[in-house]
Design a protein around this motif. Structure first.
Motif, PDB file in Angstrom:
ATOM      1  N   GLN A  89       0.995  -1.346  -0.113  1.00 45.12           N
ATOM      2  CA  GLN A  89      -0.042   0.056  -0.021  1.00 45.12           C
ATOM      3  C   GLN A  89       0.814   1.361   0.031  1.00 45.12           C
ATOM      4  N   HIS A 141      -6.146   2.637   3.728  1.00 42.00           N
ATOM      5  CA  HIS A 141      -7.353   2.048   3.720  1.00 42.00           C
ATOM      6  C   HIS A 141      -8.270   2.434   4.988  1.00 42.00           C
ATOM      7  N   SER A 177      -8.872   0.561   7.281  1.00 41.60           N
ATOM      8  CA  SER A 177      -8.384  -0.111   8.635  1.00 41.60           C
ATOM      9  C   SER A 177      -7.798   0.687   9.553  1.00 41.60           C
ATOM     10  N   ARG A 198      -4.134   5.868  -2.799  1.00 40.80           N
ATOM     11  CA  ARG A 198      -2.850   4.703  -2.899  1.00 40.80           C
ATOM     12  C   ARG A 198      -2.097   5.726  -4.190  1.00 40.80           C
ATOM     13  N   GLN A 221     -13.637   2.682   0.294  1.00 38.80           N
ATOM     14  CA  GLN A 221     -13.823   1.249   0.851  1.00 38.80           C
ATOM     15  C   GLN A 221     -14.901   1.310   1.856  1.00 38.80           C
ATOM     16  N   GLU A 260     -15.040  -0.385   5.884  1.00 36.71           N
ATOM     17  CA  GLU A 260     -14.521  -1.448   6.556  1.00 36.71           C
ATOM     18  C   GLU A 260     -15.562  -2.028   7.717  1.00 36.71           C
ATOM     19  N   TYR A 271      -3.223 -10.520   5.206  1.00 38.56           N
ATOM     20  CA  TYR A 271      -3.098  -9.247   5.466  1.00 38.56           C
ATOM     21  C   TYR A 271      -2.441  -9.165   7.257  1.00 38.56           C
ATOM     22  N   PHE A 321      -2.884  -7.505   9.727  1.00 42.35           N
ATOM     23  CA  PHE A 321      -3.552  -6.979  10.765  1.00 42.35           C
ATOM     24  C   PHE A 321      -4.623  -8.101  10.962  1.00 42.35           C
ATOM     25  N   VAL A 322      -4.761  -9.232  10.433  1.00 44.32           N
ATOM     26  CA  VAL A 322      -5.741 -10.375  10.681  1.00 44.32           C
ATOM     27  C   VAL A 322      -4.877 -11.620  10.595  1.00 44.32           C
ATOM     28  N   GLY A 364     -11.663  -8.676   1.554  1.00 42.95           N
ATOM     29  CA  GLY A 364     -10.386  -8.951   2.355  1.00 42.95           C
ATOM     30  C   GLY A 364     -10.888  -8.944   3.931  1.00 42.95           C
ATOM     31  N   ALA A 365     -10.884 -10.118   4.431  1.00 42.24           N
ATOM     32  CA  ALA A 365     -11.357 -10.279   5.833  1.00 42.24           C
ATOM     33  C   ALA A 365     -10.265 -11.144   6.787  1.00 42.24           C
ATOM     34  N   ALA A 398     -12.708  -8.719  11.173  1.00 38.81           N
ATOM     35  CA  ALA A 398     -12.493  -7.282  10.454  1.00 38.81           C
ATOM     36  C   ALA A 398     -12.730  -7.828   8.838  1.00 38.81           C
ATOM     37  N   PHE A 399     -13.529  -6.999   8.346  1.00 42.56           N
ATOM     38  CA  PHE A 399     -13.483  -7.203   6.756  1.00 42.56           C
ATOM     39  C   PHE A 399     -13.356  -5.690   6.159  1.00 42.56           C
ATOM     40  N   GLY A 400     -13.064  -5.945   4.820  1.00 39.63           N
ATOM     41  CA  GLY A 400     -12.844  -4.604   3.971  1.00 39.63           C
ATOM     42  C   GLY A 400     -13.165  -4.938   2.681  1.00 39.63           C
TER      43      GLY A 400
END
Ligand code: PHE
Length: 348
Positions: free
Chosen positions: A158, A179, A181, A205, A219, A221, A259, A261-262, A293-294, A316-318
């Motif tokens: 990113q 994002h 997030s 981005r 996005q 989230e 990802y 963060f997950v 993304g999740a 979490a998802f986005g």
């Protein structure tokens, strides 16, 4: 001579009276009193050829005529200026009781807003808060807080726009958030647990733009945190969203994806609504559309949000709203949405 003078006076006074604007008046003034060839000026110049007595008498009369014309000119000038001023006031006056004119063309919501509103309604019906967050964000909330440390290669996924000299610490540039997030830890710190929230919003981005990538995009989230939250809850929510968007037959498939963060992280795909999974141009013959993304929120992220990962779990998802809009309306170029091109926008 006397007659000539009286004629000039008579004609001048009517002409002045009839003048429509300041330009008219200036023209008249020049025609009568102009230094080189004004009518009255010329007559006055010829006084010198008269005999002494006549010269005195006519001189006096000429002066009277000049004074009368001067007076009439300046009076008319005042009058015209005042009328213009009142006219301007008149024009600005608004009558609050006047009925509105019929609307010729009504504006409408941007397709992105239509999809966003629809999803906000779906999520609020399930008890989610809708949160907003800053678009100019600290490096901490955009990266560090969601388990992407300074030197970590995940930063390459990113790239964004860095804003120098914004924060207190000028060594750490701020970023246009990459994002939504960023709001995970912000919301945990502010609201604690349990937590159910979505964050729709603009992200940025540093992209070489093409039909699938734009430097500015939207996005949404989603975060759920509570005691005993597991992967099944995540899949259940994603299925509700997929069926809401693409109909009750829609299936969801989750495949592992990294990802930071997950953990575990997944790529959420829905069965292609166009070919029902058989394979077509829209799904690139795969039968599946990549949407989400999740994953389960990483313990490091929960800790950053001052929550104890032994007590609370969450998912979490986005997803990209622009992509949903493209699928919904069959739009082939992601860049059209932010283009502001009316030929595009008028179609919705
Ligand atoms: N923030 C991720 C992205 O922009 C999407 C995501 C959100 C993935 C939440 C997992 C959990 O690519």
């Amino acid at each position: 001579m006397r007659e000539q003078l009286e004629k000039i006076k008579r004609e001048a006074l009517t002409a002045i009276q009839d003048a429509k604007d300041i330009l008219n008046l200036e023209e008249l003034e020049n025609k009568l009193l102009g230094r080189k060839s004004g009518e009255l000026t010329n007559l006055m110049k010829s006084l010198k050829d008269l005999g002494a007595d006549m010269k005195k008498e006519m001189g006096q009369l000429a002066n009277e005529v000049k004074t009368a014309i001067d007076g009439a000119l300046s009076e008319k000038k005042q009058e015209i200026k005042k009328a213009e001023w009142v006219g301007a006031l008149e024009k600005e006056r608004a009558d609050a009781t006047q009925p509105t004119l019929p609307v010729k063309e009504r504006g409408h919501l941007h397709p992105n807003t239509i999809v966003q509103n629809d999803l906000e309604n779906l999520f609020t019906s399930m008890g989610f808060m809708v949160l907003d967050g800053p678009e100019l964000e600290s490096d901490y909330y955009n990266f560090e807080a969601v388990n992407i440390p300074k030197t970590h290669p995940a930063r390459d996924m990113q790239d964004t726009f860095y804003i120098k000299n914004h924060g207190v610490n000028s060594d750490a540039p701020w970023v246009m958030r990459t994002h939504t997030s960023t709001m995970q830890v912000r919301a945990m710190q502010k609201y604690g647990a349990p937590l159910r929230m979505i964050v729709p919003g603009k992200c940025f981005r540093n992209e070489a733009t093409d039909v699938r990538h734009e430097h500015t995009f939207y996005q949404m989230e989603g975060v759920v945190i509570d005691k005993g939250i597991n992967f099944g809850h995540l899949k259940g929510v994603l299925e509700i969203v997929a069926k809401h968007l693409y109909g009750p037959e829609t299936k969801v498939r989750l495949r592992p994806k990294y990802y930071p963060f997950v953990e575990p992280g997944v790529n959420g795909e829905v069965s292609c609504y166009l070919c029902k999974g058989a394979g077509c141009r829209l799904c690139k013959e795969s039968g599946w559309l990549e949407i989400f993304g999740a994953g389960m929120i990483h313990p490091n992220v929960l800790k950053e949000g001052e929550l104890d990962p032994k007590v609370y779990q969450g998912f979490a998802f986005g997803f990209g709203l622009i992509r949903l809009v493209m699928l919904k309306y069959g739009i082939e170029d992601a860049r059209l949405q932010m283009s502001g091109d009316l030929r595009f926008l008028k179609q919705f």
